[in-house]
Design a protein around this motif. Structure first.
Motif, PDB file in Angstrom:
ATOM      1  N   ASP A 264       0.801  -1.229   0.000  1.00 11.67           N
ATOM      2  CA  ASP A 264       0.000   0.000   0.000  1.00 11.67           C
ATOM      3  C   ASP A 264       0.829   1.272   0.000  1.00 11.67           C
ATOM      4  O   ASP A 264       0.446   2.278  -0.593  1.00 11.67           O
ATOM      5  N   ASP A 265       1.976   1.240   0.676  1.00 11.17           N
ATOM      6  CA  ASP A 265       2.825   2.442   0.748  1.00 11.17           C
ATOM      7  C   ASP A 265       4.260   2.006   1.000  1.00 11.17           C
ATOM      8  O   ASP A 265       4.558   1.405   2.038  1.00 11.17           O
ATOM      9  N   VAL A 266       5.141   2.285   0.055  1.00 14.21           N
ATOM     10  CA  VAL A 266       6.536   1.853   0.189  1.00 14.21           C
ATOM     11  C   VAL A 266       7.225   2.494   1.389  1.00 14.21           C
ATOM     12  O   VAL A 266       8.249   1.993   1.866  1.00 14.21           O
ATOM     13  N   ALA A 267       6.649   3.600   1.892  1.00 13.32           N
ATOM     14  CA  ALA A 267       7.276   4.305   3.016  1.00 13.32           C
ATOM     15  C   ALA A 267       6.951   3.651   4.351  1.00 13.32           C
ATOM     16  O   ALA A 267       7.688   3.828   5.330  1.00 13.32           O
TER      17      ALA A 267
ATOM     18  N   MET B  59      -3.462 -14.889 -11.952  1.00 10.68           N
ATOM     19  CA  MET B  59      -4.439 -15.280 -12.969  1.00 10.68           C
ATOM     20  C   MET B  59      -4.473 -16.802 -13.044  1.00 10.68           C
ATOM     21  O   MET B  59      -3.422 -17.455 -13.013  1.00 10.68           O
ATOM     22  N   ASP B  60      -5.659 -17.366 -13.141  1.00 12.37           N
ATOM     23  CA  ASP B  60      -5.818 -18.818 -13.208  1.00 12.37           C
ATOM     24  C   ASP B  60      -5.694 -19.281 -14.656  1.00 12.37           C
ATOM     25  O   ASP B  60      -6.577 -19.034 -15.473  1.00 12.37           O
ATOM     26  N   LEU B  61      -4.583 -19.977 -14.968  1.00 10.28           N
ATOM     27  CA  LEU B  61      -4.346 -20.459 -16.330  1.00 10.28           C
ATOM     28  C   LEU B  61      -4.290 -21.978 -16.410  1.00 10.28           C
ATOM     29  O   LEU B  61      -3.940 -22.526 -17.449  1.00 10.28           O
ATOM     30  N   GLY B  62      -4.607 -22.677 -15.327  1.00  3.15           N
ATOM     31  CA  GLY B  62      -4.545 -24.125 -15.351  1.00  3.15           C
ATOM     32  C   GLY B  62      -3.212 -24.641 -14.832  1.00  3.15           C
ATOM     33  O   GLY B  62      -2.436 -23.899 -14.222  1.00  3.15           O
ATOM     34  N   GLU B  63      -2.933 -25.918 -15.107  1.00  9.46           N
ATOM     35  CA  GLU B  63      -1.766 -26.570 -14.505  1.00  9.46           C
ATOM     36  C   GLU B  63      -0.448 -26.313 -15.237  1.00  9.46           C
ATOM     37  O   GLU B  63       0.619 -26.431 -14.647  1.00  9.46           O
ATOM     38  N   THR B  64      -0.507 -25.980 -16.512  1.00 10.22           N
ATOM     39  CA  THR B  64       0.734 -25.879 -17.285  1.00 10.22           C
ATOM     40  C   THR B  64       1.283 -24.464 -17.404  1.00 10.22           C
ATOM     41  O   THR B  64       2.375 -24.267 -17.917  1.00 10.22           O
ATOM     42  N   SER B  65       0.513 -23.487 -16.964  1.00 11.40           N
ATOM     43  CA  SER B  65       0.948 -22.093 -17.082  1.00 11.40           C
ATOM     44  C   SER B  65       0.537 -21.315 -15.842  1.00 11.40           C
ATOM     45  O   SER B  65      -0.379 -21.710 -15.120  1.00 11.40           O
ATOM     46  N   GLU B  66       1.212 -20.216 -15.615  1.00 11.10           N
ATOM     47  CA  GLU B  66       0.824 -19.309 -14.547  1.00 11.10           C
ATOM     48  C   GLU B  66       1.162 -17.884 -14.955  1.00 11.10           C
ATOM     49  O   GLU B  66       2.104 -17.642 -15.708  1.00 11.10           O
ATOM     50  N   ALA B  67       0.345 -16.951 -14.480  1.00 12.27           N
ATOM     51  CA  ALA B  67       0.566 -15.547 -14.826  1.00 12.27           C
ATOM     52  C   ALA B  67       0.082 -14.671 -13.685  1.00 12.27           C
ATOM     53  O   ALA B  67      -0.748 -15.085 -12.864  1.00 12.27           O
ATOM     54  N   VAL B  68       0.615 -13.469 -13.634  1.00 12.14           N
ATOM     55  CA  VAL B  68       0.220 -12.520 -12.593  1.00 12.14           C
ATOM     56  C   VAL B  68       0.255 -11.108 -13.162  1.00 12.14           C
ATOM     57  O   VAL B  68       1.132 -10.758 -13.950  1.00 12.14           O
ATOM     58  N   LEU B  69      -0.731 -10.322 -12.781  1.00 10.36           N
ATOM     59  CA  LEU B  69      -0.767  -8.910 -13.135  1.00 10.36           C
ATOM     60  C   LEU B  69      -0.132  -8.120 -12.002  1.00 10.36           C
ATOM     61  O   LEU B  69      -0.435  -8.353 -10.827  1.00 10.36           O
ATOM     62  N   ASN B  70       0.735  -7.195 -12.337  1.00  6.85           N
ATOM     63  CA  ASN B  70       1.407  -6.356 -11.354  1.00  6.85           C
ATOM     64  C   ASN B  70       1.052  -4.898 -11.639  1.00  6.85           C
ATOM     65  O   ASN B  70       1.410  -4.377 -12.697  1.00  6.85           O
ATOM     66  N   PHE B  71       0.322  -4.272 -10.730  1.00  3.37           N
ATOM     67  CA  PHE B  71      -0.118  -2.892 -10.912  1.00  3.37           C
ATOM     68  C   PHE B  71       0.750  -1.941 -10.077  1.00  3.37           C
ATOM     69  O   PHE B  71       1.116  -2.251  -8.946  1.00  3.37           O
ATOM     70  N   PHE B  72       1.043  -0.774 -10.651  1.00  4.69           N
ATOM     71  CA  PHE B  72       1.912   0.196  -9.991  1.00  4.69           C
ATOM     72  C   PHE B  72       1.272   1.584  -9.992  1.00  4.69           C
ATOM     73  O   PHE B  72       0.696   2.004 -10.996  1.00  4.69           O
ATOM     74  N   ALA B  73       1.412   2.289  -8.868  1.00  2.15           N
ATOM     75  CA  ALA B  73       0.872   3.650  -8.757  1.00  2.15           C
ATOM     76  C   ALA B  73       1.934   4.576  -8.173  1.00  2.15           C
ATOM     77  O   ALA B  73       2.774   4.146  -7.364  1.00  2.15           O
ATOM     78  N   SER B  74       1.878   5.824  -8.570  1.00  2.00           N
ATOM     79  CA  SER B  74       2.864   6.810  -8.084  1.00  2.00           C
ATOM     80  C   SER B  74       2.442   7.423  -6.755  1.00  2.00           C
ATOM     81  O   SER B  74       3.165   8.251  -6.203  1.00  2.00           O
ATOM     82  N   LYS B  75       1.270   6.991  -6.251  1.00  2.00           N
ATOM     83  CA  LYS B  75       0.770   7.492  -4.970  1.00  2.00           C
ATOM     84  C   LYS B  75       0.380   6.316  -4.078  1.00  2.00           C
ATOM     85  O   LYS B  75      -0.012   5.272  -4.577  1.00  2.00           O
ATOM     86  N   PRO B  76       0.442   6.497  -2.764  1.00  2.00           N
ATOM     87  CA  PRO B  76      -0.038   5.443  -1.861  1.00  2.00           C
ATOM     88  C   PRO B  76      -1.568   5.547  -1.721  1.00  2.00           C
ATOM     89  O   PRO B  76      -2.164   6.569  -2.033  1.00  2.00           O
ATOM     90  N   GLY B  77      -2.171   4.471  -1.269  1.00  2.00           N
ATOM     91  CA  GLY B  77      -3.597   4.507  -0.941  1.00  2.00           C
ATOM     92  C   GLY B  77      -4.555   4.425  -2.111  1.00  2.00           C
ATOM     93  O   GLY B  77      -5.768   4.503  -1.906  1.00  2.00           O
ATOM     94  N   LEU B  78      -4.061   4.281  -3.336  1.00  2.00           N
ATOM     95  CA  LEU B  78      -4.961   4.227  -4.490  1.00  2.00           C
ATOM     96  C   LEU B  78      -5.650   2.871  -4.627  1.00  2.00           C
ATOM     97  O   LEU B  78      -6.750   2.773  -5.173  1.00  2.00           O
ATOM     98  N   PHE B  79      -4.991   1.823  -4.114  1.00  2.00           N
ATOM     99  CA  PHE B  79      -5.571   0.486  -4.248  1.00  2.00           C
ATOM    100  C   PHE B  79      -6.536   0.209  -3.092  1.00  2.00           C
ATOM    101  O   PHE B  79      -6.238  -0.527  -2.149  1.00  2.00           O
TER     102      PHE B  79
END
Length: 245
Positions: free
Chosen positions: A96-99, A124-144
């Motif tokens: 939430d806040d790197v500080a 993200m659910d891709l089954g047994e042979t693959s895996e994936a993840v979304l990584n979201f970034f913000a320049s401010k804290p508290g946005l998520f």
């Protein structure tokens, strides 16, 4: 209250898969849509990166911006962060806040140095042979906020279905290409065997043994030896069979 999964997102992701078979291009498109969706939900700009891992293949990383890709690579290199832990735990994880957040201290310092104040990892659910993840970034804290995290999870679920389909299509196309290549190679070998049979009045088995013996002596693949035989006989660069899709 607006639905978390919007009709335009479904349409855009569908068009993305039908428009290209290039997985990297699809990942790039997904991160762009994800960035737009989360930016709208948060009311401030949010970047997105996506890491796809498949068996026996190197990881593929795409991002809505060069900076998103950079921040994702930093996490991969450090081996710590919400993105990696989200994959292991199978749920969204928030920095939430790197500080103030002490969950991933080294990664927090690296994000802060790049002007990023908060991050969110969503698997993200891709089954047994693959895996994936979304990584979201913000320049401010508290946005998520909880609502934004719900939006991210809903988008990840929808995009996961899209990626599963895209991976299946790519797998089928690769198998088709491999089959055509194998058939073409077999055709050249059969033609060369036929030529040897005609010249030496021998059986197909004996002709093939001669080719494999030459392959062993030259330290070249059987297909290369067969191609050379056809080239010498015809003056053409081997056989180029055509197979209809």
């Amino acid at each position: 209250m607006e639905p978390l999964v919007h009709a335009d997102q479904i349409l855009s992701l569908h068009e993305l898969v039908t428009g290209t078979a290039d997985i990297k291009a699809i990942l790039q498109g997904v991160t762009g849509f994800a960035s737009t969706a989360l930016t709208q939900a948060a009311g401030d700009h949010i970047d997105c990166a996506l890491t796809l891992r498949r068996r026996k293949r190197t990881a593929t990383v795409a991002g809505s911006s060069d900076k998103a890709v950079l921040l994702d690579h930093i996490e991969q290199n450090l081996g710590q962060g919400p993105c990696l832990d989200a994959l292991d735990q199978g749920k969204p994880l928030l920095l939430d806040d790197v500080a103030t957040d002490v969950s991933w201290p080294e990664y927090s310092r690296a994000l802060a140095a790049e002007g990023c104040r908060s991050a969110l990892g969503v698997p993200m659910d891709l089954g047994e042979t693959s895996e994936a993840v979304l990584n979201f970034f913000a320049s401010k804290p508290g946005l998520f906020t909880p609502g934004v995290i719900d939006e991210a999870a809903a988008f990840a679920h929808l995009a996961g279905s899209t990626l599963r389909l895209a991976i299946r299509i790519e797998t089928v196309e690769q198998l088709n290409a491999d089959l055509k290549s194998a058939m073409a190679s077999r055709t050249v070998i059969d033609l060369a065997s036929g030529a040897i049979m005609a010249q030496n009045r021998c059986t197909q088995e004996e002709a093939f043994k001669l080719i494999t013996k030459a392959s062993s002596h030259r330290n070249e693949k059987v297909h290369k030896v067969a191609t050379d035989i056809i080239t010498k006989l015809t003056g053409a660069a081997g056989a180029t069979p055509h197979f209809e899709d």
